[in-house]
Enzyme design. Structure first.
Site, PDB file in Angstrom:
ATOM      1  N   GLY A 187       0.794  -1.226   0.000  1.00  0.00           N
ATOM      2  CA  GLY A 187       0.000   0.000   0.000  1.00  0.00           C
ATOM      3  C   GLY A 187       0.824   1.274   0.000  1.00  0.00           C
ATOM      4  CB  SER A 188       2.414   3.149  -1.723  1.00  0.00           C
ATOM      5  OG  SER A 188       2.019   2.410  -2.861  1.00  0.00           O
TER       6      SER A 188
END
Length: 218
Positions: A187-188
């Site tokens: 996730g980012s």
């Protein structure tokens, strides 16, 4: 399905671990055991999730030179005017795209031009939508001067699950819109800082495809 090179090692290690787990379960519970069948299904699901995370689909890029294209797959979570303080030190329109673990995590150059600035920042791992993640999380900052002499800053930001950002560009390098500039594992978020007055073509909540979706018009 094409797999990104960042995934080769992780997919191999995951396969070996899952294969070992299945063989051990088979040995302890027996080949005909329902436990063995459940473990097999779980191993296949886990491996499938890891493989899909590192997928690298081919993309057809827009041809209009004045377009800024999305640097990542995901969802637009921020569109606001703000002050960029790391390098540009002026007012900018910030567009932020949140990438969930199920999105393609290849990052693509939003514009063509020359890399004027690059810097890696170690940092925290706040959730990617946290207001301070843009300045306190592990991140990279890239500034590209376009062919029309406009400066566009974009920033890879690690999220709560991300622990490694890869950026492939360096200062002085010529880059082409739509080509890879990096990869973020798990996730980012990616922030883009555009000149004030830029026509924004997306809205909050809109889904984007990296290298395909036009997000602004310079």
């Amino acid at each position: 399905m094409k797999i990104h090179r960042e995934g080769y090692g992780i997919i191999l290690i995951t396969t070996l671990i899952l294969a070992g787990l299945f063989i051990l379960t088979q040995y302890l519970a027996g080949e005909e055991s329902i436990i063995t069948a459940v473990v097999l299904i779980l191993c296949i699901v886990v491996l499938g999730l890891v493989v899909q995370f590192f997928r690298n689909p081919s993309r057809i890029f827009p041809t209009e030179e004045n377009l800024v294209i999305a640097p990542a797959d995901g969802k637009v979570v921020v569109i606001e005017e703000t002050t960029e303080t790391e390098y540009l030190n002026d007012r900018r329109i910030q567009v932020s795209i949140f990438m969930s673990p199920v999105n393609v995590h290849v990052n693509r150059n939003p514009v063509s031009g020359r890399v004027e600035y690059y810097k890696y920042h170690p940092g925290k791992y706040l959730v990617a939508w946290h207001p301070k993640s843009s300045t306190e999380n592990e991140r990279t900052t890239v500034v590209v001067e376009t062919l029309t002499k406009q400066k566009v800053l974009f920033r890879q930001i690690a999220g709560a699950l991300a622990r490694r950002i890869k950026c492939y560009v360096k200062e002085g390098q010529a880059v082409r819109r739509g080509t890879e500039f990096g990869f973020i594992k798990f996730g980012s978020r990616v922030d883009i800082f555009l000149p004030v007055g830029t026509k924004i073509l997306v809205e909050i909540g809109q889904k984007t495809k990296g290298g395909v979706t036009p997000i602004a018009e310079l």
